[in-house]
Enzyme design. Structure first.
Site, PDB file in Angstrom:
ATOM      1  N   ASN A 187      50.476  41.775  47.408  1.00  0.00           N
ATOM      2  CA  ASN A 187      49.438  40.835  46.573  1.00  0.00           C
ATOM      3  C   ASN A 187      49.161  41.771  45.232  1.00  0.00           C
ATOM      4  O   ASN A 187      48.435  42.556  45.229  1.00  0.00           O
ATOM      5  CB  ASN A 187      48.295  40.736  47.401  1.00  0.00           C
ATOM      6  N   ARG A 245      52.192  36.964  47.184  1.00  0.00           N
ATOM      7  CA  ARG A 245      51.123  36.187  46.740  1.00  0.00           C
ATOM      8  C   ARG A 245      51.189  35.724  45.296  1.00  0.00           C
ATOM      9  O   ARG A 245      51.191  36.578  44.530  1.00  0.00           O
ATOM     10  CB  ARG A 245      49.842  36.744  47.285  1.00  0.00           C
ATOM     11  N   HIS A 257      42.726  29.411  47.003  1.00  0.00           N
ATOM     12  CA  HIS A 257      42.689  30.052  48.331  1.00  0.00           C
ATOM     13  C   HIS A 257      43.462  29.185  49.490  1.00  0.00           C
ATOM     14  O   HIS A 257      42.907  28.889  50.694  1.00  0.00           O
ATOM     15  CB  HIS A 257      40.940  29.962  48.860  1.00  0.00           C
ATOM     16  N   ARG A 271      31.219  33.358  38.357  1.00  0.00           N
ATOM     17  CA  ARG A 271      31.480  31.795  37.685  1.00  0.00           C
ATOM     18  C   ARG A 271      30.646  30.750  38.066  1.00  0.00           C
ATOM     19  O   ARG A 271      30.084  30.711  38.908  1.00  0.00           O
ATOM     20  CB  ARG A 271      32.822  31.504  38.364  1.00  0.00           C
ATOM     21  N   GLU A 321      44.570  35.806  54.934  1.00  0.00           N
ATOM     22  CA  GLU A 321      45.611  35.426  53.932  1.00  0.00           C
ATOM     23  C   GLU A 321      46.895  36.239  54.077  1.00  0.00           C
ATOM     24  O   GLU A 321      48.135  35.489  53.808  1.00  0.00           O
ATOM     25  CB  GLU A 321      45.022  35.419  52.689  1.00  0.00           C
TER      26      GLU A 321
END
Ligand code: ADP
Length: 397
Positions: free
Chosen positions: A7, A90, A179, A240, A385
């Protein structure tokens, strides 16, 4: 079979080596400050942690160091690179170019370059990671696993924005979500845990972390998700804004004298619960501030829970019912108060939280936190993940 999961970020890179038969993590770690002075690698294997402080001017240097650690006599866990069967990378955004996990070749990497602008903060880093691995491990099979793939099943009326249709056709501007590997993993785990067929379940998955997204999963496929063209949309997040009226955003930019690019940075980095509270983007800090009487921290937490609740309601409608709510990621797994606030008031829809069960101490296991009378199951499932990336890579081979 052993799969190495990578990743890559712009100045960091995380990795895990997974033994697929047992799904055991044999080694994992991360490189920090790639391309910046003060490079550092932290490597964990056989219960020990090893730290190497070494400059890593490029991602290729970082990958070389990771491989050196993996085969190291003391810190390592494999005899040679040949023991790695494949590498899974990823990738945040696939645009419409890739709908599923894809084997890397020159043509695929050319397309990756073409769509890099869809996720300018993330995709270029993934490309660096892939190219570094290809340089250091020539001939090794590699897969790209996209955060967006799980959302590729959304119907057109869910992924379209109501803009000029030509802008969608020409620029591929639409909802892609994020996600996806997490939403896929926890919905699958929920079915396994409940001993139900995933095909029969209507699930809302709440991935609540520093970045948060909520998805509607029907029969194992995603039919809607809260993030949009980029991960800026949906519920308010650490920094955010989440959903906002664009005229309001433009009004702020104008008043503050920001150009569009500065405005987007503002919406991505200075808003969310950090902006509202003025305290922190971290929910632990917010909870502490609220307890100490800080009303803006209280407001930020209330806004977050209210927004999540609205998405659950909307997705209940989109799904035509609801069997399971899943909470996952940093906040979803660790913060009982947020879970309580998100589902409180939904009792009329058969969603009844058991306060005592909800207050469990996180032990990494799956927890069921609804009352016996609740029609809808409420589960807390630790996400993984990396495991999805490894599984997808192994499946592709
Ligand atoms: P990211 O999106 O960066 O992967 P995480 O899923 O790690 O984020 O979530 C980070 C958020 O989870 C933070 O707001 C943090 O406050 C919250 N959190 C609450 N409790 C914990 C905990 N015990 N461990 C990690 N994160 C926690």
């Amino acid at each position: 079979m052993k799969i190495l999961v990578i990743n890559a970020g712009s100045s960091s890179l995380k990795y895990q080596l997974i033994q697929m038969e047992t799904e055991e993590v044999i080694a994992k770690g991360g490189c920090e400050r790639i391309g910046i002075a003060g490079g550092k690698l932290t490597h964990k294997a056989h219960g020990e942690t090893y730290v190497v402080e070494q400059e890593m001017p490029t991602h290729t240097d970082a990958i070389s160091l990771v491989l050196k650690m993996l085969v190291d006599k003391k810190a390592g866990c494999i005899a040679s690179m040949d023991e790695i069967d494949a590498v899974g990378h990823r990738v945040v955004a696939s645009g419409e170019a890739f709908k599923k996990t894809t084997l890397v070749d020159d043509k695929v990497m050319e397309t990756m370059e073409e769509i890099a602008e869809l996720a300018p903060l993330h995709n270029p880093a993934a490309i660096l990671g892939v190219n570094a691995c290809r340089a250091v491990m020539p001939g090794k099979k590699m897969a790209l696993v996209f955060d967006t793939s799980f959302h590729a099943t959304m119907p057109d009326y869910a992924y379209m924005y109501a803009v000029d249709y030509d802008d969608y056709k020409k620029y591929k501007v639409r909802r892609y979500g994020a996600h996806g590997t997490s939403h896929k993993y926890v919905s699958g785990e929920a079915a396994k845990y409940l001993k139900r067929d995933l095909k029969d379940l209507k699930i809302v998955t709440c991935h609540l972390g520093n970045g948060s997204s909520i998805s509607a999963v029907k029969g194992g496929t995603c039919i809607d998700t809260s993030m949009g063209f980029t991960p800026l949309a949906g519920v308010p997040m650490g920094t955010r804004s989440g959903d906002i009226d664009y005229a309001a955003a433009e009004f702020i930019f104008r008043k503050r004298g920001m150009d569009l690019s500065e405005g987007l940075t503002y919406l991505n980095k200075k808003c969310g619960v950090l902006g509202v509270s003025g305290v922190s983007s971290d929910f632990r800090d917010l909870a502490a501030a609220k307890d100490a009487g800080n009303d803006r921290a209280r407001l930020a937490l209330d806004m977050f829970a209210y927004s999540c609740k609205k998405y659950i309601g909307a997705y209940m409608a989109a799904l035509g019912g609801l069997d399971v709510i899943v909470f996952t990621a940093g906040i979803g797994e660790n913060t009982p108060d947020v879970r309580r606030d998100v589902v409180s008031g939904l009792e009329a829809f058969g969603i009844e939280l058991d306060e005592k069960k909800n207050n469990f101490k996180n032990d990494g296991a799956i927890h069921e936190i609804q009352k016996a009378s609740s029609r809808v199951k409420i589960l807390v499932i630790p996400t993984n993940e990396e495991l999805v990336i490894a599984r997808e890579t192994a499946a592709l081979l």
